[in-house]
Design a protein around this motif. Structure first.
Motif, PDB file in Angstrom:
ATOM      1  N   ILE A 450       0.853  -1.182   0.000  1.00  0.00           N
ATOM      2  CA  ILE A 450       0.000   0.000   0.000  1.00  0.00           C
ATOM      3  C   ILE A 450       0.893   1.238   0.000  1.00  0.00           C
ATOM      4  O   ILE A 450       1.788   1.364   0.841  1.00  0.00           O
ATOM      5  CB  ILE A 450      -0.919   0.037   1.231  1.00  0.00           C
ATOM      6  CG1 ILE A 450      -1.882  -1.153   1.227  1.00  0.00           C
ATOM      7  CG2 ILE A 450      -1.721   1.342   1.268  1.00  0.00           C
ATOM      8  CD1 ILE A 450      -2.800  -1.211   2.446  1.00  0.00           C
ATOM      9  N   ALA A 451       0.679   2.121  -0.965  1.00  0.00           N
ATOM     10  CA  ALA A 451       1.387   3.400  -1.011  1.00  0.00           C
ATOM     11  C   ALA A 451       0.501   4.468  -0.391  1.00  0.00           C
ATOM     12  O   ALA A 451      -0.669   4.612  -0.772  1.00  0.00           O
ATOM     13  CB  ALA A 451       1.748   3.763  -2.445  1.00  0.00           C
ATOM     14  N   VAL A 452       1.043   5.194   0.560  1.00  0.00           N
ATOM     15  CA  VAL A 452       0.307   6.263   1.231  1.00  0.00           C
ATOM     16  C   VAL A 452       0.908   7.600   0.805  1.00  0.00           C
ATOM     17  O   VAL A 452       2.093   7.859   1.040  1.00  0.00           O
ATOM     18  CB  VAL A 452       0.381   6.115   2.761  1.00  0.00           C
ATOM     19  CG1 VAL A 452      -0.369   7.261   3.438  1.00  0.00           C
ATOM     20  CG2 VAL A 452      -0.180   4.771   3.206  1.00  0.00           C
ATOM     21  N   LEU A 453       0.098   8.423   0.175  1.00  0.00           N
ATOM     22  CA  LEU A 453       0.531   9.764  -0.204  1.00  0.00           C
ATOM     23  C   LEU A 453      -0.029  10.750   0.806  1.00  0.00           C
ATOM     24  O   LEU A 453      -1.248  10.869   0.952  1.00  0.00           O
ATOM     25  CB  LEU A 453       0.047  10.122  -1.607  1.00  0.00           C
ATOM     26  CG  LEU A 453       0.415  11.544  -2.042  1.00  0.00           C
ATOM     27  CD1 LEU A 453       1.842  11.588  -2.557  1.00  0.00           C
ATOM     28  CD2 LEU A 453      -0.550  12.077  -3.080  1.00  0.00           C
ATOM     29  N   THR A 454       0.838  11.443   1.509  1.00  0.00           N
ATOM     30  CA  THR A 454       0.391  12.448   2.463  1.00  0.00           C
ATOM     31  C   THR A 454       0.703  13.838   1.930  1.00  0.00           C
ATOM     32  O   THR A 454       1.740  14.053   1.296  1.00  0.00           O
ATOM     33  CB  THR A 454       1.074  12.277   3.837  1.00  0.00           C
ATOM     34  OG1 THR A 454       2.480  12.426   3.688  1.00  0.00           O
ATOM     35  CG2 THR A 454       0.766  10.922   4.417  1.00  0.00           C
ATOM     36  N   THR A 455      -0.182  14.754   2.178  1.00  0.00           N
ATOM     37  CA  THR A 455       0.075  16.168   1.872  1.00  0.00           C
ATOM     38  C   THR A 455      -0.160  16.958   3.143  1.00  0.00           C
ATOM     39  O   THR A 455      -1.193  16.817   3.793  1.00  0.00           O
ATOM     40  CB  THR A 455      -0.837  16.691   0.754  1.00  0.00           C
ATOM     41  OG1 THR A 455      -2.197  16.659   1.186  1.00  0.00           O
ATOM     42  CG2 THR A 455      -0.683  15.850  -0.510  1.00  0.00           C
ATOM     43  N   SER A 456       0.818  17.758   3.511  1.00  0.00           N
ATOM     44  CA  SER A 456       0.740  18.544   4.729  1.00  0.00           C
ATOM     45  C   SER A 456       1.803  19.621   4.678  1.00  0.00           C
ATOM     46  O   SER A 456       2.827  19.479   3.989  1.00  0.00           O
ATOM     47  CB  SER A 456       0.957  17.652   5.957  1.00  0.00           C
ATOM     48  OG  SER A 456       1.031  18.421   7.142  1.00  0.00           O
ATOM     49  N   LEU A 457       1.569  20.703   5.385  1.00  0.00           N
ATOM     50  CA  LEU A 457       2.600  21.729   5.515  1.00  0.00           C
ATOM     51  C   LEU A 457       3.746  21.255   6.402  1.00  0.00           C
ATOM     52  O   LEU A 457       4.840  21.805   6.360  1.00  0.00           O
ATOM     53  CB  LEU A 457       1.995  23.013   6.075  1.00  0.00           C
ATOM     54  CG  LEU A 457       0.994  23.731   5.162  1.00  0.00           C
ATOM     55  CD1 LEU A 457       0.323  24.878   5.900  1.00  0.00           C
ATOM     56  CD2 LEU A 457       1.672  24.232   3.902  1.00  0.00           C
ATOM     57  N   SER A 458       3.504  20.220   7.208  1.00  0.00           N
ATOM     58  CA  SER A 458       4.520  19.655   8.096  1.00  0.00           C
ATOM     59  C   SER A 458       4.843  18.230   7.665  1.00  0.00           C
ATOM     60  O   SER A 458       3.962  17.492   7.220  1.00  0.00           O
ATOM     61  CB  SER A 458       4.017  19.652   9.541  1.00  0.00           C
ATOM     62  OG  SER A 458       4.868  18.880  10.375  1.00  0.00           O
ATOM     63  N   SER A 459       6.100  17.823   7.804  1.00  0.00           N
ATOM     64  CA  SER A 459       6.504  16.456   7.463  1.00  0.00           C
ATOM     65  C   SER A 459       6.413  15.509   8.656  1.00  0.00           C
ATOM     66  O   SER A 459       6.603  14.301   8.501  1.00  0.00           O
ATOM     67  CB  SER A 459       7.946  16.462   6.927  1.00  0.00           C
ATOM     68  OG  SER A 459       8.854  16.888   7.941  1.00  0.00           O
ATOM     69  N   TRP A 460       6.124  16.026   9.851  1.00  0.00           N
ATOM     70  CA  TRP A 460       6.169  15.203  11.055  1.00  0.00           C
ATOM     71  C   TRP A 460       5.172  14.051  11.011  1.00  0.00           C
ATOM     72  O   TRP A 460       5.479  12.928  11.413  1.00  0.00           O
ATOM     73  CB  TRP A 460       5.898  16.076  12.288  1.00  0.00           C
ATOM     74  CG  TRP A 460       6.002  15.327  13.578  1.00  0.00           C
ATOM     75  CD1 TRP A 460       7.144  15.004  14.256  1.00  0.00           C
ATOM     76  CD2 TRP A 460       4.906  14.795  14.346  1.00  0.00           C
ATOM     77  NE1 TRP A 460       6.836  14.311  15.409  1.00  0.00           N
ATOM     78  CE2 TRP A 460       5.463  14.164  15.487  1.00  0.00           C
ATOM     79  CE3 TRP A 460       3.525  14.798  14.184  1.00  0.00           C
ATOM     80  CZ2 TRP A 460       4.683  13.540  16.451  1.00  0.00           C
ATOM     81  CZ3 TRP A 460       2.731  14.177  15.141  1.00  0.00           C
ATOM     82  CH2 TRP A 460       3.318  13.557  16.258  1.00  0.00           C
ATOM     83  N   TYR A 461       3.978  14.291  10.503  1.00  0.00           N
ATOM     84  CA  TYR A 461       2.933  13.271  10.519  1.00  0.00           C
ATOM     85  C   TYR A 461       3.289  12.102   9.603  1.00  0.00           C
ATOM     86  O   TYR A 461       3.149  10.938   9.994  1.00  0.00           O
ATOM     87  CB  TYR A 461       1.584  13.894  10.131  1.00  0.00           C
ATOM     88  CG  TYR A 461       1.215  15.030  11.042  1.00  0.00           C
ATOM     89  CD1 TYR A 461       0.636  14.792  12.280  1.00  0.00           C
ATOM     90  CD2 TYR A 461       1.490  16.353  10.686  1.00  0.00           C
ATOM     91  CE1 TYR A 461       0.321  15.831  13.145  1.00  0.00           C
ATOM     92  CE2 TYR A 461       1.178  17.391  11.536  1.00  0.00           C
ATOM     93  CZ  TYR A 461       0.606  17.130  12.762  1.00  0.00           C
ATOM     94  OH  TYR A 461       0.318  18.161  13.615  1.00  0.00           O
ATOM     95  N   SER A 462       3.742  12.386   8.405  1.00  0.00           N
ATOM     96  CA  SER A 462       4.128  11.299   7.505  1.00  0.00           C
ATOM     97  C   SER A 462       5.354  10.566   8.027  1.00  0.00           C
ATOM     98  O   SER A 462       5.468   9.342   7.889  1.00  0.00           O
ATOM     99  CB  SER A 462       4.375  11.833   6.090  1.00  0.00           C
ATOM    100  OG  SER A 462       5.350  12.852   6.092  1.00  0.00           O
ATOM    101  N   ASP A 463       6.291  11.290   8.633  1.00  0.00           N
ATOM    102  CA  ASP A 463       7.465  10.641   9.242  1.00  0.00           C
ATOM    103  C   ASP A 463       7.027   9.642  10.312  1.00  0.00           C
ATOM    104  O   ASP A 463       7.547   8.516  10.379  1.00  0.00           O
ATOM    105  CB  ASP A 463       8.389  11.688   9.876  1.00  0.00           C
ATOM    106  CG  ASP A 463       9.167  12.486   8.849  1.00  0.00           C
ATOM    107  OD1 ASP A 463       9.288  12.018   7.705  1.00  0.00           O
ATOM    108  OD2 ASP A 463       9.648  13.582   9.193  1.00  0.00           O
TER     109      ASP A 463
END
Length: 602
Positions: A450-463
């Motif tokens: 499963i590939a998860v694409l995240t978009t956010s102003l911060s990278s902390w959540y995807s990290d």
């Protein structure tokens, strides 16, 4: 670890990177013409007539060969979209091949895959495909769940004829703008105009353009869009043979209009009210132009735009200038004079944004190249793609903060796992293996990704999401990989590079199989509308606690009209407009807002 280098760009325009040239042309340039001049000077010094004449001939031949070569190189560079929007390194195995349909990233039709390049008739043939590759390629990356109605297609063809006949540069436009500039009496024609000013963030821009275009379609107006807000850098021209950008010599300085301007329709109505009653008839002849203030701070008289009587008056005004930052389409569905036409245009009522966005919005080549390159590099080979759009509304004083907020992370994971969009995490290798062995299908190794694409102003959540799935196995053995194209830290809606990244990420989100979005976010609305997907909406948290439930399925793919009026024009009193017709309801994420649903019963 988040795949894709985080962006280091903090400016717009001049700091954008260049793509490496493809195909080896970087080293295959013709010798520069100054070598010919050096040969000619050397021949003159030697005094040899034959050598001199030979050198002249050689120089002329060299010039003739060099100029076409240079022109060809320049044209090739222009066609190759030599500009990165994202700063990332593609995997080594990426060979610039479209993994999804096994065809190279060009404009030639593929014998191996069938896709509806004209989007069910929304688009027409005849555009220069190389100048705007996304127009006919978007269908290769996303299959629409809906088919546009034949009547919508018919009306779009008529609108294209109208835009071409009355648009910038035409005799009709020159005459209409001349009358506007001089203020002389109006010779009524069938060319009426709607000027849209642009001022909000990208998600709002897309919603307001769709709203304005639908209103232009309903009232037979030519839509012209503010040219000074980088629309031309983001989107290709949608109409054949004309431009939708307001000409630079437009006679009105429309950007200076405000709610209190004399040209404001609400202000005009307020000044004509006698004794505070609700008689809104305006005395005298209709003005040359009217300014419509439909921003989020609009007042009672501005909102009368959505009344039947006021629409009849505005129909006779040749120039309307509109400022809005909202998706006001739901309120158009409540105007009696528009309802029959809207039902014919959209038998599936909750497809307005989906069809009109795919018709109007075609990212420019620089943006589209980065979208497709990123998709092929990280998303295309996955068995399932899940998009997570994260928008944080926490504030400290007047400043918005993007985290880190552990409760937001927990909300994302709870939503994704509860709704079976992502697998649950086992605490140990043994626990995961034991769970797998319980199922009948567990006798073979699970190679699902499963590939998860995240978009956010911060990278902390995807990290953090990636870290959790790296440190703990999933209960079913599925591999989860998390990617984030950019993180800008804070929104910069006036920065061109920032908006180009935002548009690219909206299109990447629209290419996923499932979507999780943040409530109240117009960025998420635009992505779900393009995709034609009902997202899982994460509700706003209170007191840093995860809501219960953490998310809910959207009623429709339509955006929400955040600041919808609640005035019943016929009854002349406030009422609950979410209970008037079955297909306009209150939004899941904004209880006072309105959205279109595909319902037939209240």
């Amino acid at each position: 670890m988040v795949m894709g280098r985080p962006s280091q760009s903090h400016g717009g325009g001049g700091d954008e990177e260049r793509l490496p040239l493809r195909g080896g042309l970087e080293t295959e340039r013709a010798p520069p013409p100054h070598h010919a001049a050096e040969q000619l000077t050397e021949a003159r010094r030697g005094g040899g007539g034959r050598l001199w004449r030979a050198s002249v001939r050689a120089g002329l031949v060299l010039c003739l060969l060099t100029v076409p070569a240079v022109l060809l190189l320049l044209r090739w560079q222009a066609d190759s979209s030599p500009q990165w929007v994202f700063d990332f390194e593609a995997p080594e195995e990426d060979d610039d091949q479209d993994i999804q349909d096994d065809m190279s990233d060009d404009i030639s039709p593929s014998p191996y895959i069938e896709y509806d390049r004209l989007l069910g008739g929304l688009l027409i043939e005849g555009f220069d495909e190389k100048s705007c590759r996304s127009r006919y390629q978007f269908a290769r990356y996303h299959k629409s769940p809906s088919i546009p109605s034949p009547y919508l297609i018919e009306r779009l063809r008529k609108q294209e004829v109208l835009q071409k006949r009355c648009g910038p540069g035409t005799k009709a436009y020159k005459e209409a703008s001349k009358q506007l500039r001089s203020g002389q009496s109006i010779n009524m024609t069938d060319c009426n105009y709607l000027i849209l000013t642009i001022h909000a963030g990208l998600g709002n821009r897309m919603l307001e353009i769709i709203s304005a275009f639908l209103y232009a379609l309903l009232t037979n107006r030519i839509l012209l869009v503010d040219r000074y807000k980088e629309i031309g850098d983001l989107f290709c021209e949608p109409f054949p043979g004309t431009s939708w950008l307001v000409p630079s010599d437009f006679p009105l300085n429309y950007c200076e209009f405000t709610q209190s301007s004399p040209e404001s329709y609400g202000n005009m109505l307020q000044n004509k009210v006698a004794g505070g009653n609700t008689d809104r008839s305006l005395a005298g002849i209709r003005p040359h132009y009217v300014y419509l203030h439909l921003d989020g701070n609009y007042g009672f008289h501005d909102k009368l735009f959505f009344c039947e009587d006021d629409q009849q008056f505005l129909q006779g005004v040749p120039w309307l200038i509109i400022r809005t930052d909202m998706y006001f389409v739901p309120s158009l569905f409540l105007i009696p004079g528009f309802q029959d036409e809207l039902s014919r245009l959209f038998p599936e009522k909750d497809t307005v944004f989906h069809h009109l966005a795919r018709y109007l919005f075609h990212p420019t080549n620089n943006i589209w190249y980065s979208v497709t390159k990123y998709y092929r590099s990280y998303l295309a080979k996955a068995d399932k793609r899940v998009g997570i759009q994260i928008r944080i509304y926490e504030t400290k004083g007047i400043l918005q903060r993007n985290g880190p907020f552990p409760h937001i992370l927990n909300q994302i994971l709870s939503c994704a796992q509860n709704e079976k969009l992502l697998p649950e995490i086992g605490m140990t290798e043994g626990a995961a293996a034991e769970t797998q062995n319980k199922g009948a299908a567990a006798d073979t190794q699970n190679n699902r990704t499963i590939a998860v694409l995240t978009t956010s102003l911060s990278s902390w959540y995807s990290d953090q999401i990636q870290k959790k799935y790296e440190e703990h196995p999933t209960v079913d053995g599925t591999t989860v990989k998390v990617y984030q194209p950019s993180h800008e830290e804070y929104q910069r809606s006036r920065n061109k590079k920032h908006n180009m990244k935002a548009l690219a990420e909206i299109y990447l989100l629209s290419m996923n199989d499932e979507l999780i979005t943040s409530g109240f976010s117009t960025f998420g609305y635009a992505a779900q509308g393009l995709a034609g997907l009902k997202p899982w909406i994460m509700f706003r948290s209170e007191n840093h606690m995860v809501p219960d439930p953490p998310c809910g399925r959207a009623m429709s793919i339509e955006p929400c009209f955040h600041q919808a009026p609640f005035y019943d024009c016929k009854a002349k009193r406030d009422t609950d407009l979410g209970k008037v017709v079955p297909y306009v309801r209150h939004c899941e994420d904004v209880s006072w807002g309105l959205k279109i649903v595909n319902e037939t019963q209240l």
